[in-house]
Design an enzyme around this catalytic site. Structure first.
Site, PDB file in Angstrom:
ATOM      1  N   ARG A 101       4.681 -31.062   2.312  1.00  0.00           N
ATOM      2  CA  ARG A 101       4.997 -29.637   2.296  1.00  0.00           C
ATOM      3  C   ARG A 101       3.693 -28.856   2.299  1.00  0.00           C
ATOM      4  O   ARG A 101       2.844 -29.062   1.440  1.00  0.00           O
ATOM      5  CB  ARG A 101       5.766 -29.381   0.994  1.00  0.00           C
ATOM      6  CG  ARG A 101       6.584 -28.155   0.959  1.00  0.00           C
ATOM      7  CD  ARG A 101       7.461 -28.170  -0.261  1.00  0.00           C
ATOM      8  NE  ARG A 101       6.737 -27.916  -1.497  1.00  0.00           N
ATOM      9  CZ  ARG A 101       7.191 -27.153  -2.490  1.00  0.00           C
ATOM     10  NH1 ARG A 101       8.371 -26.600  -2.384  1.00  0.00           N
ATOM     11  NH2 ARG A 101       6.498 -26.980  -3.576  1.00  0.00           N
ATOM     12  N   THR A 105       2.734 -22.268   3.169  1.00  0.00           N
ATOM     13  CA  THR A 105       3.988 -21.823   3.819  1.00  0.00           C
ATOM     14  C   THR A 105       5.224 -22.518   3.248  1.00  0.00           C
ATOM     15  O   THR A 105       6.342 -22.068   3.490  1.00  0.00           O
ATOM     16  CB  THR A 105       3.946 -22.149   5.329  1.00  0.00           C
ATOM     17  OG1 THR A 105       3.892 -23.582   5.474  1.00  0.00           O
ATOM     18  CG2 THR A 105       2.712 -21.548   6.002  1.00  0.00           C
ATOM     19  N   ASP A 197       4.407 -31.656 -10.066  1.00  0.00           N
ATOM     20  CA  ASP A 197       4.311 -32.286  -8.745  1.00  0.00           C
ATOM     21  C   ASP A 197       4.633 -33.767  -8.887  1.00  0.00           C
ATOM     22  O   ASP A 197       3.853 -34.548  -9.443  1.00  0.00           O
ATOM     23  CB  ASP A 197       2.890 -32.091  -8.184  1.00  0.00           C
ATOM     24  CG  ASP A 197       2.807 -32.542  -6.735  1.00  0.00           C
ATOM     25  OD1 ASP A 197       3.180 -33.703  -6.441  1.00  0.00           O
ATOM     26  OD2 ASP A 197       2.394 -31.741  -5.880  1.00  0.00           O
ATOM     27  N   ASP A 200       2.105 -36.372  -7.307  1.00  0.00           N
ATOM     28  CA  ASP A 200       0.856 -36.479  -8.069  1.00  0.00           C
ATOM     29  C   ASP A 200       1.077 -37.213  -9.391  1.00  0.00           C
ATOM     30  O   ASP A 200       0.224 -37.991  -9.825  1.00  0.00           O
ATOM     31  CB  ASP A 200       0.273 -35.093  -8.343  1.00  0.00           C
ATOM     32  CG  ASP A 200      -0.397 -34.507  -7.107  1.00  0.00           C
ATOM     33  OD1 ASP A 200      -0.765 -35.285  -6.211  1.00  0.00           O
ATOM     34  OD2 ASP A 200      -0.559 -33.274  -7.048  1.00  0.00           O
TER      35      ASP A 200
HETATM   36  C1  PRP Z   1       7.453 -32.832  -2.614  1.00  0.00           C
HETATM   37  C2  PRP Z   1       8.741 -33.567  -2.975  1.00  0.00           C
HETATM   38  C3  PRP Z   1       9.632 -33.265  -1.803  1.00  0.00           C
HETATM   39  C4  PRP Z   1       9.224 -31.840  -1.447  1.00  0.00           C
HETATM   40  C5  PRP Z   1      10.262 -30.906  -1.999  1.00  0.00           C
HETATM   41  O1  PRP Z   1       6.711 -33.560  -1.718  1.00  0.00           O
HETATM   42  O2  PRP Z   1       8.548 -34.922  -3.205  1.00  0.00           O
HETATM   43  O3  PRP Z   1       9.453 -34.127  -0.701  1.00  0.00           O
HETATM   44  O4  PRP Z   1       7.960 -31.611  -2.070  1.00  0.00           O
HETATM   45  O5  PRP Z   1      10.008 -29.607  -1.616  1.00  0.00           O
HETATM   46  P1  PRP Z   1      10.938 -28.793  -0.632  1.00  0.00           P
HETATM   47  O6  PRP Z   1      12.360 -29.027  -1.078  1.00  0.00           O
HETATM   48  O7  PRP Z   1      10.485 -27.370  -0.849  1.00  0.00           O
HETATM   49  O8  PRP Z   1      10.685 -29.258   0.766  1.00  0.00           O
HETATM   50  P2  PRP Z   1       5.251 -33.132  -1.246  1.00  0.00           P
HETATM   51  O9  PRP Z   1       5.334 -32.332   0.002  1.00  0.00           O
HETATM   52  O10 PRP Z   1       4.527 -32.484  -2.388  1.00  0.00           O
HETATM   53  O11 PRP Z   1       4.587 -34.490  -0.825  1.00  0.00           O
HETATM   54  P3  PRP Z   1       4.225 -35.791  -1.707  1.00  0.00           P
HETATM   55  O12 PRP Z   1       5.521 -36.464  -2.037  1.00  0.00           O
HETATM   56  O13 PRP Z   1       3.381 -36.581  -0.786  1.00  0.00           O
HETATM   57  O14 PRP Z   1       3.471 -35.337  -2.950  1.00  0.00           O
HETATM   58  N1  URA Z   2       7.648 -30.721  -5.119  1.00  0.00           N
HETATM   59  C1  URA Z   2       7.334 -31.214  -6.344  1.00  0.00           C
HETATM   60  O1  URA Z   2       6.769 -32.317  -6.450  1.00  0.00           O
HETATM   61  N2  URA Z   2       7.644 -30.489  -7.419  1.00  0.00           N
HETATM   62  C2  URA Z   2       8.267 -29.296  -7.341  1.00  0.00           C
HETATM   63  O2  URA Z   2       8.549 -28.667  -8.390  1.00  0.00           O
HETATM   64  C3  URA Z   2       8.585 -28.784  -6.064  1.00  0.00           C
HETATM   65  C4  URA Z   2       8.265 -29.534  -4.966  1.00  0.00           C
END
Ligand code: PRP
Ligand code: URA
Length: 206
Positions: A101, A105, A197, A200
């Site tokens: 994400r 944006t 997150d 992370d």
């Molecule tokens: C996080 C989470 C979802 C997304 C949710 O992933 O694990 O995939 O955000 O957000 P949304 O519903 O607004 O799309 P992230 O993009 O942070 O990637 P990661 O899992 O690699 O940390």
């Molecule tokens: N992705 C995450 O990992 N945490 C949130 O709260 C939203 C999106």
């Protein structure tokens, strides 16, 4: 349709994950355990078929799972749910959908995809701990539908009302399973109160 899985063990473990002082090891372990407990609940209605087998005593008619199950973790954080579900359903196949994400944006970007050939006829479970705006889940559902998947479930730990509404609008045919429906999103697109997150915290990258 939204299903919020209310179970004291799930709630207790999720509380441990939400605490900011919980470290990587315990965060991962609780996620693993919750994923297994959720898998038990969301597989209650899986189709079964009649088979004839021979026990050491006699031939009998019984049942076994009719369809293959394919897990689709959304990378990275979805990977944290794979092990717990595999422990319960060791025959699952695992597809991968790589999405991140954009921090400004909040738009999802695809960077990887790989599927087993049998996806068309299988029961597909897309897994990701967080359903925030719903953008990533909607793209992942689009991707597996493009591969021909017809029976799709979305399994997340924590969801925001906005994310649930977006997925229900784009994909009204999908069942959504959550361990908790939280209050809202903050100005940075994080779920409130949420757990921070997820990627992370699982991988120790912050
Ligand atoms: C996080 C989470 C979802 C997304 C949710 O992933 O694990 O995939 O955000 O957000 P949304 O519903 O607004 O799309 P992230 O993009 O942070 O990637 P990661 O899992 O690699 O940390
Ligand atoms: N992705 C995450 O990992 N945490 C949130 O709260 C939203 C999106």
């Amino acid at each position: 349709m939204l299903h919020v899985l209310k179970h004291p063990l799930i709630t207790h473990k999720l509380t441990q994950m939400r605490k900011k002082q919980t470290g990587t090891k315990d965060f991962r372990q609780n996620l693993d355990e919750i994923a297994g407990l959720m898998a038990y609940e969301i597989t209650r209605d899986l189709p079964i078929q009649k088979v004839q087998i021979e026990t050491p005593v006699q031939v009998c008619d019984t049942y076994e799972l009719e369809k293959e199950i394919i897990l689709v973790p959304i990378l990275r954080a979805g990977l944290g749910m794979v092990n717990g579900i595999c422990n319960l359903i060791p025959t699952v196949k695992v597809a991968h959908v790589g999405l991140y994400r954009d921090e400004e944006t909040l738009e999802p970007h695809v960077y990887f995809e790989k599927y087993p050939k049998s996806i068309k006829d299988s029961i597909v479970m897309i897994v990701d701990p967080m359903l925030a705006t719903g953008g990533s889940a909607n793209v992942a559902i689009d991707m597996v539908k493009k591969q021909g998947a017809k029976s799709i479930r979305l399994v997340c730990l924590v969801g925001a009302p906005q994310g649930v509404a977006n997925v229900e609008k784009e994909h009204p045919d999908i069942d959504i399973y959550l361990a908790a429906l939280d209050e809202k999103l903050n100005e940075k697109g994080y779920i409130v109160p949420g757990l921070g997150d997820a990627g992370d915290r699982i991988f120790g990258t912050k």
